[in-house]
Design a protein around this motif. Structure first.
Motif, PDB file in Angstrom:
ATOM      1  N   ILE A 179     -11.214  -8.222 -14.799  1.00 28.42           N
ATOM      2  CA  ILE A 179     -11.249  -7.088 -13.880  1.00 28.42           C
ATOM      3  C   ILE A 179      -9.967  -6.287 -14.018  1.00 28.42           C
ATOM      4  O   ILE A 179      -8.900  -6.848 -14.251  1.00 28.42           O
ATOM      5  CB  ILE A 179     -11.415  -7.543 -12.419  1.00 28.42           C
ATOM      6  N   PRO A 180     -10.103  -4.971 -13.887  1.00 30.80           N
ATOM      7  CA  PRO A 180      -8.896  -4.149 -13.988  1.00 30.80           C
ATOM      8  C   PRO A 180      -7.986  -4.381 -12.793  1.00 30.80           C
ATOM      9  O   PRO A 180      -8.419  -4.876 -11.759  1.00 30.80           O
ATOM     10  CB  PRO A 180      -9.449  -2.714 -13.969  1.00 30.80           C
ATOM     11  N   ASP A 181      -6.717  -4.038 -12.939  1.00 31.95           N
ATOM     12  CA  ASP A 181      -5.781  -4.190 -11.831  1.00 31.95           C
ATOM     13  C   ASP A 181      -6.262  -3.398 -10.629  1.00 31.95           C
ATOM     14  O   ASP A 181      -6.740  -2.276 -10.753  1.00 31.95           O
ATOM     15  CB  ASP A 181      -4.403  -3.665 -12.258  1.00 31.95           C
ATOM     16  N   GLN A 182      -6.123  -4.036  -9.462  1.00 31.41           N
ATOM     17  CA  GLN A 182      -6.602  -3.379  -8.259  1.00 31.41           C
ATOM     18  C   GLN A 182      -5.453  -2.669  -7.569  1.00 31.41           C
ATOM     19  O   GLN A 182      -4.301  -3.079  -7.670  1.00 31.41           O
ATOM     20  CB  GLN A 182      -7.149  -4.419  -7.286  1.00 31.41           C
ATOM     21  N   GLU A 183      -5.810  -1.625  -6.869  1.00 32.61           N
ATOM     22  CA  GLU A 183      -4.830  -0.968  -6.021  1.00 32.61           C
ATOM     23  C   GLU A 183      -4.726  -1.801  -4.751  1.00 32.61           C
ATOM     24  O   GLU A 183      -5.663  -1.877  -3.975  1.00 32.61           O
ATOM     25  CB  GLU A 183      -5.314   0.451  -5.691  1.00 32.61           C
ATOM     26  N   LEU A 184      -3.621  -2.471  -4.537  1.00 32.71           N
ATOM     27  CA  LEU A 184      -3.501  -3.339  -3.362  1.00 32.71           C
ATOM     28  C   LEU A 184      -2.705  -2.649  -2.267  1.00 32.71           C
ATOM     29  O   LEU A 184      -1.922  -1.745  -2.527  1.00 32.71           O
ATOM     30  CB  LEU A 184      -2.822  -4.658  -3.735  1.00 32.71           C
ATOM     31  N   TYR A 185      -2.939  -3.153  -1.048  1.00 34.07           N
ATOM     32  CA  TYR A 185      -2.257  -2.546   0.086  1.00 34.07           C
ATOM     33  C   TYR A 185      -0.787  -2.932   0.087  1.00 34.07           C
ATOM     34  O   TYR A 185      -0.420  -4.086  -0.034  1.00 34.07           O
ATOM     35  CB  TYR A 185      -2.902  -3.019   1.386  1.00 34.07           C
ATOM     36  N   HIS A 186       0.075  -1.922   0.202  1.00 36.02           N
ATOM     37  CA  HIS A 186       1.499  -2.211   0.355  1.00 36.02           C
ATOM     38  C   HIS A 186       2.043  -1.369   1.485  1.00 36.02           C
ATOM     39  O   HIS A 186       2.051  -0.148   1.410  1.00 36.02           O
ATOM     40  CB  HIS A 186       2.255  -1.869  -0.935  1.00 36.02           C
ATOM     41  N   GLY A 187       2.481  -2.030   2.539  1.00 37.58           N
ATOM     42  CA  GLY A 187       3.104  -1.278   3.620  1.00 37.58           C
ATOM     43  C   GLY A 187       4.544  -0.993   3.243  1.00 37.58           C
ATOM     44  O   GLY A 187       5.234  -1.842   2.689  1.00 37.58           O
ATOM     45  N   HIS A 188       4.989   0.238   3.529  1.00 42.55           N
ATOM     46  CA  HIS A 188       6.363   0.556   3.146  1.00 42.55           C
ATOM     47  C   HIS A 188       7.297   0.615   4.336  1.00 42.55           C
ATOM     48  O   HIS A 188       8.426   0.162   4.273  1.00 42.55           O
ATOM     49  CB  HIS A 188       6.392   1.864   2.367  1.00 42.55           C
ATOM     50  N   SER A 189       6.797   1.180   5.448  1.00 41.18           N
ATOM     51  CA  SER A 189       7.662   1.208   6.622  1.00 41.18           C
ATOM     52  C   SER A 189       7.468  -0.078   7.413  1.00 41.18           C
ATOM     53  O   SER A 189       6.555  -0.860   7.153  1.00 41.18           O
ATOM     54  CB  SER A 189       7.307   2.416   7.491  1.00 41.18           C
ATOM     55  N   PHE A 190       8.329  -0.290   8.382  1.00 39.79           N
ATOM     56  CA  PHE A 190       8.220  -1.471   9.231  1.00 39.79           C
ATOM     57  C   PHE A 190       6.864  -1.496   9.928  1.00 39.79           C
ATOM     58  O   PHE A 190       6.199  -2.524  10.016  1.00 39.79           O
ATOM     59  CB  PHE A 190       9.352  -1.462  10.272  1.00 39.79           C
ATOM     60  N   ILE A 191       6.446  -0.313  10.413  1.00 43.02           N
ATOM     61  CA  ILE A 191       5.187  -0.231  11.154  1.00 43.02           C
ATOM     62  C   ILE A 191       4.014  -0.649  10.278  1.00 43.02           C
ATOM     63  O   ILE A 191       3.193  -1.483  10.659  1.00 43.02           O
ATOM     64  CB  ILE A 191       4.959   1.212  11.654  1.00 43.02           C
ATOM     65  N   THR A 192       3.913  -0.097   9.093  1.00 40.68           N
ATOM     66  CA  THR A 192       2.750  -0.414   8.261  1.00 40.68           C
ATOM     67  C   THR A 192       2.848  -1.808   7.662  1.00 40.68           C
ATOM     68  O   THR A 192       1.870  -2.377   7.222  1.00 40.68           O
ATOM     69  CB  THR A 192       2.590   0.610   7.117  1.00 40.68           C
ATOM     70  N   LYS A 193       4.042  -2.368   7.654  1.00 37.27           N
ATOM     71  CA  LYS A 193       4.200  -3.697   7.075  1.00 37.27           C
ATOM     72  C   LYS A 193       3.929  -4.793   8.103  1.00 37.27           C
ATOM     73  O   LYS A 193       3.331  -5.814   7.791  1.00 37.27           O
ATOM     74  CB  LYS A 193       5.621  -3.832   6.547  1.00 37.27           C
ATOM     75  N   TRP A 194       4.390  -4.581   9.330  1.00 36.68           N
ATOM     76  CA  TRP A 194       4.320  -5.666  10.303  1.00 36.68           C
ATOM     77  C   TRP A 194       3.478  -5.351  11.528  1.00 36.68           C
ATOM     78  O   TRP A 194       3.113  -6.252  12.269  1.00 36.68           O
ATOM     79  CB  TRP A 194       5.731  -6.045  10.774  1.00 36.68           C
ATOM     80  N   VAL A 195       3.203  -4.085  11.789  1.00 36.74           N
ATOM     81  CA  VAL A 195       2.448  -3.785  13.008  1.00 36.74           C
ATOM     82  C   VAL A 195       1.012  -3.412  12.652  1.00 36.74           C
ATOM     83  O   VAL A 195       0.095  -4.202  12.817  1.00 36.74           O
ATOM     84  CB  VAL A 195       3.122  -2.675  13.828  1.00 36.74           C
ATOM     85  N   PHE A 196       0.829  -2.197  12.134  1.00 34.50           N
ATOM     86  CA  PHE A 196      -0.523  -1.810  11.732  1.00 34.50           C
ATOM     87  C   PHE A 196      -0.680  -2.108  10.258  1.00 34.50           C
ATOM     88  O   PHE A 196      -0.682  -1.221   9.413  1.00 34.50           O
ATOM     89  CB  PHE A 196      -0.773  -0.335  12.048  1.00 34.50           C
ATOM     90  N   CYS A 197      -0.810  -3.383   9.964  1.00 39.95           N
ATOM     91  CA  CYS A 197      -0.791  -3.814   8.582  1.00 39.95           C
ATOM     92  C   CYS A 197      -2.200  -4.198   8.144  1.00 39.95           C
ATOM     93  O   CYS A 197      -2.989  -4.716   8.926  1.00 39.95           O
ATOM     94  CB  CYS A 197       0.133  -5.012   8.440  1.00 39.95           C
ATOM     95  N   GLN A 198      -2.511  -3.909   6.881  1.00 40.37           N
ATOM     96  CA  GLN A 198      -3.846  -4.250   6.389  1.00 40.37           C
ATOM     97  C   GLN A 198      -3.832  -5.454   5.462  1.00 40.37           C
ATOM     98  O   GLN A 198      -4.839  -5.795   4.861  1.00 40.37           O
ATOM     99  CB  GLN A 198      -4.444  -3.037   5.649  1.00 40.37           C
ATOM    100  N   ASP A 199      -2.678  -6.094   5.334  1.00 37.34           N
ATOM    101  CA  ASP A 199      -2.580  -7.264   4.473  1.00 37.34           C
ATOM    102  C   ASP A 199      -3.110  -8.488   5.227  1.00 37.34           C
ATOM    103  O   ASP A 199      -2.636  -8.812   6.319  1.00 37.34           O
ATOM    104  CB  ASP A 199      -1.112  -7.463   4.079  1.00 37.34           C
ATOM    105  N   ALA A 200      -4.085  -9.176   4.640  1.00 37.63           N
ATOM    106  CA  ALA A 200      -4.735 -10.278   5.352  1.00 37.63           C
ATOM    107  C   ALA A 200      -3.736 -11.344   5.783  1.00 37.63           C
ATOM    108  O   ALA A 200      -3.887 -11.946   6.849  1.00 37.63           O
ATOM    109  CB  ALA A 200      -5.814 -10.904   4.470  1.00 37.63           C
ATOM    110  N   LYS A 201      -2.703 -11.579   4.975  1.00 40.63           N
ATOM    111  CA  LYS A 201      -1.748 -12.637   5.332  1.00 40.63           C
ATOM    112  C   LYS A 201      -0.967 -12.257   6.587  1.00 40.63           C
ATOM    113  O   LYS A 201      -0.781 -13.074   7.480  1.00 40.63           O
ATOM    114  CB  LYS A 201      -0.788 -12.899   4.165  1.00 40.63           C
ATOM    115  N   VAL A 202      -0.560 -10.991   6.654  1.00 38.39           N
ATOM    116  CA  VAL A 202       0.169 -10.545   7.842  1.00 38.39           C
ATOM    117  C   VAL A 202      -0.756 -10.559   9.054  1.00 38.39           C
ATOM    118  O   VAL A 202      -0.381 -11.017  10.139  1.00 38.39           O
ATOM    119  CB  VAL A 202       0.771  -9.142   7.615  1.00 38.39           C
TER     120      VAL A 202
END
Ligand SMILES: [Cu+2]
Lengths: 284, 347
Positions: free
Chosen positions: B37-60
């Motif tokens: 499979i080709p490389d996927q575009e994965l979610y990366h939060g850059h600001s604190f908010i997108t990384k830890w608050v409204f985050c789409q990463d399943a682990k977070v």
């Protein structure tokens, strides 16, 4: 200490606690010995499996504890063992379920000679109604309930007029006479439960539920409401007095019928009746 | 590991057969083609908010679920201490009235079963472990996953708010049986019960979003070679529990909505003719038993919604720490699925 020994002591402690517990069930006073047998069987099956599984684990902890030069054996499946375990589990589950079905069938099959008792529950108390000379209870409706008609008996029902009314949370039963408990509630769910009779069922507003039992030991027992019904739930109690035939008949003769009540109310000043009724309500 | 596989070709072949359609059709079962499979575009939060608050990463999201569930769990734990205190030393604490006791019992029960255990095992462990264990890059719907957590968060906030409204939280028992639940004889029959019902509805809506994610990720996004019959038992437990939850929770949702209508609009879904304090209320014709059916259609599976992931986790933990593979893996899978099926018969 070796963890296996601690584990073993836990098993031993559980069994000893079960045998010597100070909190075992009360002495039975009805025909429902079958209920106790079912629970005892459950203890045996559940306890047996508990002990077997735990002892196996103790064995494994000793036998297979870590040794430097020993490698774990690769054994993903064993058809025979899996089959045995599956069937043993199935048998265990059947042993747990089947007796319950048999007992339940008996529980809802009421003997013909059972005396019907209308148990009326409200927040938070009980009152009772027995059939009069005709042996039949009159039909009722919640809408009819008022000071002159505390049970809501349909006035046009001829069976209702001679019903014996017990406007108190204490009722007497005749020893060795089966009773059919007809449960109804005027407000919320309740449950008329006497632990010694080993029988209970919810009283559901809007429907009449029933069960039966045969008291077989004279004495006084406590009624508990066994379905949470609001702030007064803990105080919703009553008493049952199981008596021999003669004493029971004397008591029954002293009780008021619906006709008596109507007659009395026509003679009394209305204020007095209200007062009496209020006193009754405030008792609990 | 590869040595072990070679010793057990028969086992591998057998287990692939049972998978039916999802088995790779390659005749050589041991060989797994490298992913193409080709490389996927994965979610990366850059600001604190997108990384830890409204985050789409399943682990977070998993960690967020975990922490929120543990927080409500601690509230539930403290309530149970207060109950024990009252039982051990009746009346020792002046605030422990009958009303408060019933309220604490109710909130403790609801918190532990729904907001703590369900959220912990499915929301927490589910989000964190599923993608890692089946070899997916992330959940298939990361955005929905994020919304799922925030619905849960709002549900918890609404639930906690009920401690601070006039009359306090509902004290109707965790089964919330009508008619008692919405009548004045029960503590918190005003605002308390309404907030509880709203909170439960939000929880179910949020959970449905998460649950769809778990199911579709497990069914569609497994890495090559991760057949259903090779999944860790933890994932099997979470998968079966989620199937149960998707079938069971809607019953809770509709009963919560119907009871809210009974409470606010005076409908009579669950309310028969009722006489209270000598007055006949305006309800009539409803059935309290109907609620019990709906509630236990949720309540019975709920036991295994909570237990099955734990079964799976225990199996995997014992297997790992005793350095042995799971004995009778296929039987265990069928046992988990069987428990799930039987569970609906129990109702
Ligand atoms: Cu009650």
């Amino acid at each position: 200490m070796h963890p296996g020994i601690i584990f073993f002591l836990v098993i031993l402690g559980s069994i000893l606690f079960h045998i010597f517990t100070p909190w075992y069930w009360t002495d039975i006073a009805s025909n429902w010995g079958g209920m106790d047998d079912t629970i005892t069987l459950t203890f045996w099956v559940g306890g047996g499996v508990f002990v077997a599984v735990c002892l196996f684990m103790v064995y494994c902890v000793f036998k297979f504890s870590y040794k430097e030069d020993r490698k774990a054996e690769y054994k993903p499946e064993d058809k025979r063992l899996e089959k045995i375990l599956t069937w043993a589990t199935t048998l265990g589950v059947i042993a747990l379920l089947a007796p319950g079905l048999i007992i339940w069938n008996q529980y809802v099959t009421v003997p013909k000679n059972a005396l019907e008792i209308d148990v009326m529950a409200w927040q938070w108390g009980w009152q009772y109604r027995l059939p009069g000379k005709d042996g039949k209870l009159g039909t009722t409706q919640v809408i009819n309930i008022n000071d002159e008609n505390p049970f809501g008996i349909n006035l046009d029902d001829p069976y209702g007029k001679d019903d014996v009314m017990i406007q108190s949370d204490a009722i007497n039963l005749k020893n060795n006479r089966p009773v059919k408990i007809l449960l109804r509630s005027v407000d919320v769910l309740h449950n008329w439960y006497v632990p010694q009779f080993r029988a209970k069922m919810d009283a559901v507003p809007g429907v009449v539920t029933f069960y039966w039992f045969e008291p077989n030991k004279t004495g006084e027992y406590e009624v508990l409401c066994a379905e949470y019904c609001g702030v007064g739930h803990y105080a919703m109690r009553g008493t049952v007095l199981v008596q021999d035939e003669q004493e029971y008949e004397t008591w029954l003769g002293e009780q008021e019928t619906f006709l008596d009540l109507i007659a009395k109310q026509q003679n009394l000043v209305i204020g007095d009746t209200k007062l009496a009724k209020n006193n009754n309500l405030n008792k609990e | 590991m590869s040595d072990e596989y070679d010793n057990n070709k028969t086992y591998q072949a057998q287990s692939s057969e049972t998978m039916g359609g999802s088995a790779p059709t390659s005749p050589d079962m041991d060989y797994v083609r490298p992913a193409e499979i080709p490389d996927q575009e994965l979610y990366h939060g850059h600001s604190f908010i997108t990384k830890w608050v409204f985050c789409q990463d399943a682990k977070v999201i998993g960690v967020q679920y975990f922490l929120t569930a543990v927080f409500t769990g601690i509230v539930g734990l403290i309530l149970s201490w207060l109950m024990r205190l009252q039982l051990g030393f009746p009346g020792a604490a002046g605030f422990m009235t009958a009303e408060h006791y019933y309220q604490f019992v109710t909130m403790h029960g609801m918190i532990m079963v729904v907001y703590f255990l369900t959220a912990l095992f499915l929301g927490g462990f589910g989000n964190y472990l599923i993608p890692l264990m089946v070899g997916a890059r992330d959940m298939v719907f990361p955005y929905v996953n994020m919304i799922s957590f925030w619905m849960f968060f709002i549900a918890v906030a609404v639930l906690m708010a009920s401690f601070f409204v006039p009359g306090g939280p509902t004290g109707a028992g965790w089964t919330l049986y009508p008619p008692q639940t919405i009548l004045p004889g029960t503590p918190g029959a005003g605002m308390g019960i309404l907030l509880m019902l709203v909170s439960l509805s939000l929880f179910v809506i949020g959970f449905t979003m998460g649950g769809l994610n778990y199911l579709i990720t497990i069914l569609q996004a497994r890495t090559r070679g991760m057949t259903l019959m090779r999944m860790p038992l933890t994932v099997w437990g979470i998968f079966t529990a989620t199937v149960l939850a998707m079938l069971a929770f809607p019953a809770l949702l509709v009963s919560a909505i119907m009871m809210t209508l009974d409470k606010i609009l005076g409908t009579s879904f669950f309310m028969p003719t009722i006489l209270q304090a000598g007055e006949v209320l305006e309800y009539g014709g409803g059935s309290p038993i109907l609620f019990q059916h709906l509630f236990w259609f949720f309540g019975h599976p709920e036991v295994y919604i909570v237990a099955l992931p734990a079964f799976g986790i225990v199996s995997d933990l014992i297997s790992v720490h005793s350095r042995k593979n799971i004995f009778g893996y296929r039987m265990m899978v069928w046992a988990i699925v069987g428990i799930g099926a039987l569970e609906f018969l129990e109702y």
